[in-house]
Design an enzyme around this catalytic site. Structure first.
Site, mmCIF file in Angstrom:
data_model
loop_
_atom_site.group_PDB
_atom_site.id
_atom_site.type_symbol
_atom_site.label_atom_id
_atom_site.label_comp_id
_atom_site.label_asym_id
_atom_site.label_seq_id
_atom_site.Cartn_x
_atom_site.Cartn_y
_atom_site.Cartn_z
ATOM 1 N N CYS A 108 0.831 -1.197 0.000
ATOM 2 C CA CYS A 108 0.000 0.000 0.000
ATOM 3 C C CYS A 108 0.872 1.257 0.000
ATOM 4 C CB CYS A 108 -0.868 0.034 1.249
ATOM 5 S SG CYS A 108 -1.606 -1.537 1.651
ATOM 6 N N GLU A 127 11.973 -24.257 -12.743
ATOM 7 C CA GLU A 127 11.739 -22.828 -12.536
ATOM 8 C C GLU A 127 12.923 -22.006 -13.067
ATOM 9 O OE1 GLU A 127 9.344 -21.021 -11.999
ATOM 10 O OE2 GLU A 127 10.091 -19.146 -11.177
ATOM 11 N N GLU A 174 11.705 -17.029 -20.173
ATOM 12 C CA GLU A 174 10.746 -15.923 -20.141
ATOM 13 C C GLU A 174 11.400 -14.583 -20.439
ATOM 14 O OE1 GLU A 174 7.283 -16.679 -16.875
ATOM 15 O OE2 GLU A 174 9.294 -16.576 -16.067
ATOM 16 N N ASN A 201 0.012 1.100 6.498
ATOM 17 C CA ASN A 201 0.656 0.070 5.670
ATOM 18 C C ASN A 201 1.203 -0.978 6.615
ATOM 19 O OD1 ASN A 201 0.241 1.649 3.474
ATOM 20 N ND2 ASN A 201 2.399 2.094 3.072
ATOM 21 N N GLY A 202 1.195 -2.237 6.190
ATOM 22 C CA GLY A 202 1.769 -3.298 7.017
ATOM 23 C C GLY A 202 0.693 -4.251 7.506
ATOM 24 N N LYS A 260 12.508 -19.192 -15.931
ATOM 25 C CA LYS A 260 12.908 -17.789 -15.747
ATOM 26 C C LYS A 260 13.779 -17.339 -16.912
ATOM 27 C CE LYS A 260 10.703 -16.465 -13.522
ATOM 28 N NZ LYS A 260 9.700 -17.291 -12.969
ATOM 29 N N ARG A 286 2.884 0.948 -7.375
ATOM 30 C CA ARG A 286 3.066 -0.097 -6.378
ATOM 31 C C ARG A 286 1.968 -1.151 -6.439
ATOM 32 N NH1 ARG A 286 5.934 2.533 -1.566
ATOM 33 N NH2 ARG A 286 4.848 1.097 -0.213
ATOM 34 N N TRP A 346 -3.663 -2.054 -0.849
ATOM 35 C CA TRP A 346 -3.559 -3.343 -1.528
ATOM 36 C C TRP A 346 -3.998 -4.360 -0.494
ATOM 37 C CZ3 TRP A 346 -0.728 -8.024 -1.797
ATOM 38 C CH2 TRP A 346 -0.858 -8.695 -3.020
ATOM 39 N N HIS A 371 18.574 -40.183 -20.212
ATOM 40 C CA HIS A 371 17.522 -40.711 -21.087
ATOM 41 C C HIS A 371 17.182 -39.752 -22.223
ATOM 42 C CE1 HIS A 371 16.991 -44.014 -18.345
ATOM 43 N NE2 HIS A 371 16.835 -43.173 -17.338
HETATM 44 C C1 G6P Z 1 1.537 -16.135 -16.355
HETATM 45 C C2 G6P Z 1 2.683 -15.376 -15.732
HETATM 46 C C3 G6P Z 1 3.536 -16.321 -14.878
HETATM 47 C C4 G6P Z 1 2.668 -17.017 -13.844
HETATM 48 C C5 G6P Z 1 1.480 -17.729 -14.509
HETATM 49 C C6 G6P Z 1 0.488 -18.195 -13.471
HETATM 50 O O1 G6P Z 1 2.025 -17.027 -17.292
HETATM 51 O O2 G6P Z 1 3.483 -14.772 -16.721
HETATM 52 O O3 G6P Z 1 4.552 -15.585 -14.219
HETATM 53 O O4 G6P Z 1 3.438 -17.938 -13.147
HETATM 54 O O5 G6P Z 1 0.784 -16.831 -15.361
HETATM 55 O O6 G6P Z 1 -0.070 -17.082 -12.858
HETATM 56 P P1 G6P Z 1 -0.772 -17.074 -11.444
HETATM 57 O O7 G6P Z 1 -1.174 -15.636 -11.255
HETATM 58 O O8 G6P Z 1 -1.962 -17.981 -11.571
HETATM 59 O O9 G6P Z 1 0.193 -17.555 -10.445
#
Ligand code: G6P
Length: 611
Positions: free
Chosen positions: A2, A484, A491, A99-100, A488, A27, A73, A507
């Protein structure tokens, strides 16, 4: 999270506040509001954009030269006009923005309710307002002193700003764990949760530290500690421009979010994890725990990075609570006519809470009469609303499209859920529970240690920025981290990358190994360490280049690998929280060096609301 703004001076406060709130939009927020003092105290707050609030104010202006504003938020209670800040005392004399997270708000609320106070919102913030009122009423203290005394009863984090029509020349603010800055003008002062709302008025600022409170008047300000010790504060000159401020001084939101992980994980555990029994309390899941702990099977559905977190969750829940878990791509689950039995439970994980495929999985499970629980970051999102119960990440808004801090927060929630289930199912002894809690609580500081080595990871990135392919390999709970890490890199740098369980390399992927393809191994000193070392040997024997992420002492692994990135040791099941960090940094630096748009990679969306 927030945003807070405040103003005291000779200008129309509502103009400064709306301007400031607009500056804080970056933000992420879901509602906005202001309180203005002008003889009386007037509050205007709206769900939605700052524009909605400013349109409302344009039609019916609030005059006054003192005020506070907030972009919320949601953390406690969905986004709506009532939960939006500011919150006002029952007698309408003062308004507060916050905030917090107030950790002990449930117990405070219970005792205040007993004392006759009522609440109109679901927020933890309103509890703080009532607490201040109660202190004032029972002690007759001034507002400032009552705030100080109330804050001493609060556990958790806060940045607050308060105004009252009883004193039109006073703006009060205090902080603990949630930043606040005072902009110093000529006979006027500007408050901000960061410098963004301040910078167009003044570059002179005072930074509040944790445990400090400030009383601002048009003639000057005084800062003192919560123990009432007066402080001499230095006035600094702001050097950042607006864009730098929004990104917390980092070049990209993604890097900011990577660096935020120690605090986002603290927030994901705040008020939930304890060193002693019951060890874990997940408030949103309390009523669901009976069903979940007796489930024959838990099916976790998610997409993208959230799906990888689900895979780590499978290891955690099966190992700690001994409940069979299956992880499904949400998009596949729905269309293969899944067989769900009475005693199954479905858990969905989604950062945004709006992913269409995940929502479709929720509907599918519900149509078969199976309970569905959610792990979401966005409070009040569709998935959060439409599931039977759930847990929020409290990781704060994630703005970079590539998910980073949401992943580690999701794993942290799943670890806590696994512990809570283990406690109820008696699959872990008290000593094991206490030790696991200790390891989990140590993770934020350990992540910080890894983040402190970012420079060396940037150096490695320099060497591999031109690679066309990467392979990521890991075992056990670090197999999802390999996936992951590869995701990353794909992407944000557009380099082709694949993740595999290390033992599967032989394999198929082994055919790809040559001196042009870096292979990233996650080689933690656990049950499978020797096997992973053998896999590394196999790659090296084929002239492959190995980058290893490990907690092993310097030794043989350093002889084998081109680069060794060290992370601290922890419980094997928690190691993904540490091993993923260098992989996030590696992809970030490579993407930057390749000139890619890190925060908004081509063709990708933060929230995918189409199937
Ligand atoms: C999109 C985003 C990803 C995310 C995925 C699932 O592909 O680019 O970064 O992991 O959606 O999104 P969610 O909001 O359901 O975690």
């Amino acid at each position: 999270m927030c945003g807070i703004v405040g103003y005291i001076g000779e200008r129309q406060a509502s103009d400064v506040l709306i301007n400031g709130l607009a500056r804080l939009e970056y933000r992420g927020y879901d509602s906005a509001g202001v309180a203005i003092v002008n003889g009386s105290l007037e509050v205007r707050k709206k769900k939605g954009k700052v524009k909605t609030l400013s349109n409302d104010l344009a039609g019916n202006k609030l005059e006054g030269k003192l005020g506070i504003g907030h972009t919320r938020w949601a953390t406690h209670g969905p986004p709506n006009d009532i939960n939006a800040h500011p919150h006002v005392s029952s007698d309408g004399s003062f308004a507060l923005v916050h905030n917090g997270i107030i950790e002990n708000y449930t117990s405070l609320k219970a005792s205040l309710s007993q004392r006759g106070y009522s609440f109109s919102s679901q927020t933890d913030t309103e509890v703080l307002v009532r607490l201040i009122e109660d202190v004032r009423k029972s002690t007759g203290l001034s507002l400032g002193k009552a705030i100080r005394q109330a804050l001493s009863q609060v556990q958790g984090t806060y940045g607050i700003a308060v105004v009252s029509h009883e004193d039109p020349d006073m703006l009060i603010a205090a902080r603990k764990g949630s930043p606040l800055i005072l902009g110093v003008g000529d006979g006027e002062y500007f408050l901000g949760s960061d410098a963004a709302p301040i910078i167009e008025y003044t570059r002179k600022v005072v930074y509040l530290n944790d445990g400090e409170m400030i009383i601002v008047r048009r003639t000057g300000f005084t800062v003192f500690t919560v123990e009432n010790v007066a402080l001499d504060k230095k006035v600094y000159e702001l050097e950042w421009d607006l864009e730098q401020i929004e990104k917390g001084g980092y070049d990209h939101f993604m890097l900011k979010e990577i660096m935020e992980q120690p605090s986002s994980l603290e927030n994901a555990m705040r008020g939930r994890l304890f060193k002693k029994a019951p060890y874990v309390v997940l408030g949103g899941m309390l009523e669901a725990m009976d069903q979940l702990r007796n489930a024959d099977r838990i099916i976790i559905c998610a997409c993208g990075t959230s799906w990888h977190a689900a895979l780590v969750g499978e290891y955690l829940i099966e190992a700690l609570a001994r409940i069979p878990v299956e992880v499904e791509y949400a998009s596949e689950f729905r269309y293969r006519n899944p067989i769900l039995r009475n005693n199954d439970a479905v858990l969905v994980i989604s950062q945004s809470g709006e992913t269409a495929d995940t929502l479709a999985a929720v509907r599918e499970a519900q149509s078969q009469g199976v309970p569905v629980y959610g792990v979401c970051n966005t409070v009040g999102s569709t998935i959060a609303r439409d599931t039977d119960a759930g847990v929020y990440l409290h990781a704060g808004p994630e703005i970079g499209v590539a998910s980073t801090k949401a992943f580690t927060a999701q794993v942290t929630i799943l670890a806590q859920l696994a512990l809570a289930l283990a406690k109820q199912r008696k699959t872990m002894s008290d000593a094991e529970m206490a030790s696991f809690v200790g390891e989990l609580q140590a993770i934020p500081a350990q992540i910080q240690e890894v983040l402190d080595t970012a420079k060396s990871i940037e150096n490695i990135s320099q060497i591999y920025r031109y690679a066309s392919n990467f392979l990521y390999l890991g075992r056990g709970p670090n197999f999802p981290v390999a996936l992951e890490g590869a995701l990353k890199l794909k992407e944000i740098s557009y380099i082709h990358a694949e993740g595999y369980p290390a033992a599967e390399m032989k394999h198929g992927p082994i055919a790809l190994i040559d001196r042009f393809m870096p292979v990233v191994f996650i080689a933690m000193k656990n049950s499978a360490y020797d096997k992973v070392i053998s896999n590394i040997e196999e790659v090296v024997a084929r002239n492959g280049i190995v980058i290893a992420v490990t907690d092993a002492e310097p030794g043989h692994i350093d002889d084998l690998c081109e680069h060794v990135i060290r992370v601290p040791s922890t419980h094997e099941l928690l190691s993904p929280l540490l091993t993923v960090i260098p992989l996030q940094l590696l992809s970030y630096y490579i993407a930057v060096l390749r000139g890619c748009n890190v925060d908004q990679p081509r063709n990708l969306a933060k929230s995918v609301t189409v199937e």
